[in-house]
Design an enzyme around this catalytic site. Structure first.
Site, short mmCIF file in Angstrom:
data_model
loop_
_atom_site.label_atom_id
_atom_site.label_comp_id
_atom_site.label_asym_id
_atom_site.label_seq_id
_atom_site.Cartn_x
_atom_site.Cartn_y
_atom_site.Cartn_z
N LYS A 1 1.00 -1.15 -0.14
CA LYS A 1 0.09 0.18 0.03
C LYS A 1 0.72 1.18 0.11
CE LYS A 1 -4.25 -1.97 1.55
NZ LYS A 1 -5.32 -2.22 2.60
N ARG B 1 -3.12 -9.99 5.23
CA ARG B 1 -3.43 -10.31 3.63
C ARG B 1 -2.42 -9.64 2.99
NH1 ARG B 1 -5.73 -7.07 -0.32
NH2 ARG B 1 -7.24 -8.06 -1.64
N1 HH2 Z 1 -7.27 -4.10 0.88
C1 HH2 Z 1 -7.59 -4.24 -0.34
C2 HH2 Z 1 -8.51 -5.18 -0.76
N2 HH2 Z 1 -9.23 -5.74 0.09
N3 HH2 Z 1 -9.74 -6.41 2.20
C3 HH2 Z 1 -9.35 -6.42 3.71
N4 HH2 Z 1 -10.21 -7.15 4.53
N5 HH2 Z 1 -8.42 -5.49 4.34
C4 HH2 Z 1 -7.84 -4.74 3.33
O1 HH2 Z 1 -6.88 -4.11 3.75
C5 HH2 Z 1 -8.01 -4.84 1.95
C6 HH2 Z 1 -8.95 -5.77 1.58
C7 HH2 Z 1 -6.61 -3.49 -1.31
O2 HH2 Z 1 -5.60 -4.19 -1.83
P1 HH2 Z 1 -5.73 -4.75 -3.18
O3 HH2 Z 1 -6.73 -5.99 -3.38
O4 HH2 Z 1 -4.12 -5.45 -3.45
O5 HH2 Z 1 -6.06 -3.78 -4.47
P2 HH2 Z 1 -7.24 -3.48 -5.15
O6 HH2 Z 1 -8.32 -3.02 -4.09
O7 HH2 Z 1 -6.92 -2.07 -6.09
O8 HH2 Z 1 -7.61 -4.54 -5.90
#
Ligand code: HH2
Length: 256
Positions: free
Chosen positions: A203, A237
């Site tokens: 992040k 995660r």
């Molecule tokens: N962060 C993201 C997505 N889902 N779920 C939980 N429970 N906690 C988190 O911190 C979290 C989450 C964001 O990361 P990512 O899936 O890599 O990116 P994007 O939302 O751009 O797909």
């Protein structure tokens, strides 16, 4: 928890696993690298992301969830929509991970009828606008109160407490300073008795501390995941499963 983003636009790996076959391959690999849970998402929640219609999201995630569940992988679905939750549960997912904290219409009822695990996350605003001007009088107090209120709403709908994990939602309507305060307060959050999930992998905060691009934040992310576990997180995660598992294993062997 390893991340599989079946999206064209996720912030660190958008497009890489958009093809179902590549997403399934990725999920199997993360399982083999030591992920206990593989989180499949079809809608990016990065700051500024636009909502995806439910039918498109289902089209993205369902074949991947079905294939991974068939291979015996424990799958969580990363969604805010009751319709997607329902279909994902039918397709064999074991956990519903909702960055919107089960506030969407029908979400609580849908998961209350099933027996899957639940991740309740805090977000201020929506992905489209959340990073414009995040504001709290007391970020730790407000995020904690929100998470406990949502857990209570689930329990009132007859969800067993043991099914619920809480996540402060790093980067979801938070400045770096808010993230720091929440990170340091993880032990207090864990003291409420629910397992805590922390998601800091790749992040912006890691970029701010290291000066690295999203694709070059592995070492910084591993350090943060390890500290999250030391601060009481039970689930982290992450995108870089192999490196994170190695770090946690070394720490577990060497700690007092
Ligand atoms: N962060 C993201 C997505 N889902 N779920 C939980 N429970 N906690 C988190 O911190 C979290 C989450 C964001 O990361 P990512 O899936 O890599 O990116 P994007 O939302 O751009 O797909």
């Amino acid at each position: 928890m390893g991340v599989v983003n079946v999206t064209p636009d996720s912030f660190s790996d958008g497009g890489r696993f958009f093809e179902p076959a590549r997403a399934v391959e990725r999920g199997l690999r993360l399982r083999d690298e030591g992920a206990d849970l593989v989180d499949v998402g079809g809608e990016s929640t990065r700051p500024g992301a636009q909502p995806v219609p439910a039918d498109d999201e289902l089209h993205r995630v369902l074949p991947v969830i079905e294939a991974l569940a068939k291979e015996g992988v424990a799958v969580s679905v990363d969604t805010m929509k009751a319709q997607v939750m329902r279909a994902a549960i039918d397709a064999g997912c074991a956990v519903v991970n909702d960055v919107y904290g089960f506030r969407a219409e029908g979400a609580v009822d849908t998961v209350a009828r099933a027996s899957v695990g639940l991740v309740v996350m805090h977000m201020q605003g929506t992905p489209g606008t959340m990073q414009k001007a995040p504001h709290y009088d007391d970020v730790v107090g407000e995020v904690t109160a929100f998470l406990l209120e949502r857990a209570q709403a689930l329990e009132t709908a007859a969800v067993a407490r043991e099914r619920i994990a809480l996540d402060p939602g790093f980067g979801f309507g938070k400045t770096v300073e808010h993230n720091k305060q929440l990170f340091r307060a993880l032990p207090q959050l864990a003291a409420h008795g629910y397992p805590i999930l922390a998601g800091v992998s790749r992040k912006k905060m890691i970029g701010d501390f290291t000066g690295r691009l999203a694709t070059e934040r592995t070492a910084g992310s591993v350090a943060a995941a390890l500290m999250a576990v030391q601060n009481g997180a039970r689930i982290v995660r992450v995108h870089d499963v192999k490196e994170t598992v190695d770090a946690i294993n070394v720490w577990m062997e060497l700690k007092q």
